[in-house]
Scaffold this motif. Structure first.
Motif, PDB file in Angstrom:
ATOM      1  N   UNK A  27       4.583   5.743  -5.418  1.00 55.66           N
ATOM      2  CA  UNK A  27       4.506   6.012  -6.828  1.00 55.66           C
ATOM      3  C   UNK A  27       3.657   7.046  -7.459  1.00 55.66           C
ATOM      4  N   UNK A  28       2.584   7.184  -6.431  1.00 56.67           N
ATOM      5  CA  UNK A  28       1.357   8.365  -6.861  1.00 56.67           C
ATOM      6  C   UNK A  28       2.031   9.843  -6.687  1.00 56.67           C
TER       7      UNK A  28
ATOM      8  N   UNK B  30       2.843  12.807  -9.238  1.00 55.78           N
ATOM      9  CA  UNK B  30       2.388  14.195  -9.022  1.00 55.78           C
ATOM     10  C   UNK B  30       3.295  15.178  -8.958  1.00 55.78           C
ATOM     11  N   UNK B  31       4.577  14.838  -8.485  1.00 52.84           N
ATOM     12  CA  UNK B  31       5.814  15.682  -8.591  1.00 52.84           C
ATOM     13  C   UNK B  31       6.213  15.915 -10.203  1.00 52.84           C
ATOM     14  N   UNK B  32       6.164  14.790 -10.849  1.00 51.64           N
ATOM     15  CA  UNK B  32       6.530  15.057 -12.355  1.00 51.64           C
ATOM     16  C   UNK B  32       5.455  16.011 -13.105  1.00 51.64           C
ATOM     17  N   UNK B  33       4.278  15.434 -12.829  1.00 48.40           N
ATOM     18  CA  UNK B  33       2.967  16.656 -13.273  1.00 48.40           C
ATOM     19  C   UNK B  33       3.227  18.187 -13.029  1.00 48.40           C
TER      20      UNK B  33
ATOM     21  N   UNK C 128       0.844  -1.132   0.089  1.00 49.63           N
ATOM     22  CA  UNK C 128      -0.048   0.137   0.043  1.00 49.63           C
ATOM     23  C   UNK C 128       0.882   1.267  -0.057  1.00 49.63           C
ATOM     24  N   UNK C 129       1.847   1.201   0.592  1.00 52.27           N
ATOM     25  CA  UNK C 129       2.776   2.433   0.887  1.00 52.27           C
ATOM     26  C   UNK C 129       3.435   2.557  -0.630  1.00 52.27           C
ATOM     27  N   UNK C 130       3.794   1.693  -1.239  1.00 54.88           N
ATOM     28  CA  UNK C 130       4.325   1.556  -2.469  1.00 54.88           C
ATOM     29  C   UNK C 130       3.368   2.415  -3.356  1.00 54.88           C
ATOM     30  N   UNK C 131       2.201   2.332  -3.427  1.00 52.96           N
ATOM     31  CA  UNK C 131       1.249   3.265  -4.119  1.00 52.96           C
ATOM     32  C   UNK C 131       1.388   4.522  -3.956  1.00 52.96           C
ATOM     33  N   UNK C 132       1.733   4.958  -2.634  1.00 55.38           N
ATOM     34  CA  UNK C 132       1.676   6.405  -2.448  1.00 55.38           C
ATOM     35  C   UNK C 132       3.048   7.060  -2.825  1.00 55.38           C
TER      36      UNK C 132
END
Length: 162
Positions: free
Chosen positions: A7-8, A12-15, A1-5
């Motif tokens: 990656x997300x 978000x940082x790239x965007x 679950x923490x991996x999803x955060x």
């Protein structure tokens, strides 16, 4: 679950970085146009562009897709938009060798060696200095479907004197 955060968060940082860069250069484009307001210049929008950069023995060729071109005095300004998502890119200034006129919002000044018409495209061979390195460029600006007298421009080498 923490991996999803993680990656997300990374996505978000790239965007956010890309949006910040886009708006920063969009403001630079507007500032250059504000500077030119009231002066004589020619602006042609949405011109296809191909750039080839040669640095030492390494060659890099890429297509940026579209640019707005501003002809001002003996200078050419390229207000570039990226191929993906039309993201604003830095402004390039193309000037004669020995130019001393500097413009505030320009990222890189490129000195041209030659300009010639090749199949309704303007080919500009030029170079820029990055520190102690010389980068050779070839730029093709495609005026195919534009109402612009490219032949007259090449003959005069100067659209407007101000």
């Amino acid at each position: 679950m923490e991996l999803y955060f993680v990656i997300g968060g990374f996505i978000c940082l790239v965007i956010a970085r890309n949006l910040g860069t886009h708006f920063y250069y969009k403001i630079k484009h507007r500032q250059l146009l504000e500077f030119l307001k009231g002066k004589k210049y020619v602006c042609i929008k949405n011109i296809g562009i191909d750039i080839e950069a040669l640095h030492s023995k390494a060659s890099r060729s890429y297509k940026i897709n579209k640019t707005d071109i501003i002809f001002f005095k003996t200078h050419i300004f390229l207000l570039i938009n990226g191929k993906i998502f039309r993201q604003a890119q830095p402004i390039l200034q193309i000037s004669k060798i020995g130019n001393t006129e500097k413009f505030k919002d320009v990222w890189e000044e490129i000195n041209y060696i030659s300009k010639m018409k090749v199949e309704n495209k303007l080919r500009i061979s030029r170079f820029a200095l990055r520190g102690s390195f010389k980068v050779d460029y070839k730029i093709f600006l495609d005026f195919q479907n534009q109402d612009f007298d490219l032949e007259n421009y090449i003959d005069s080498q100067n659209i407007y004197n101000n």
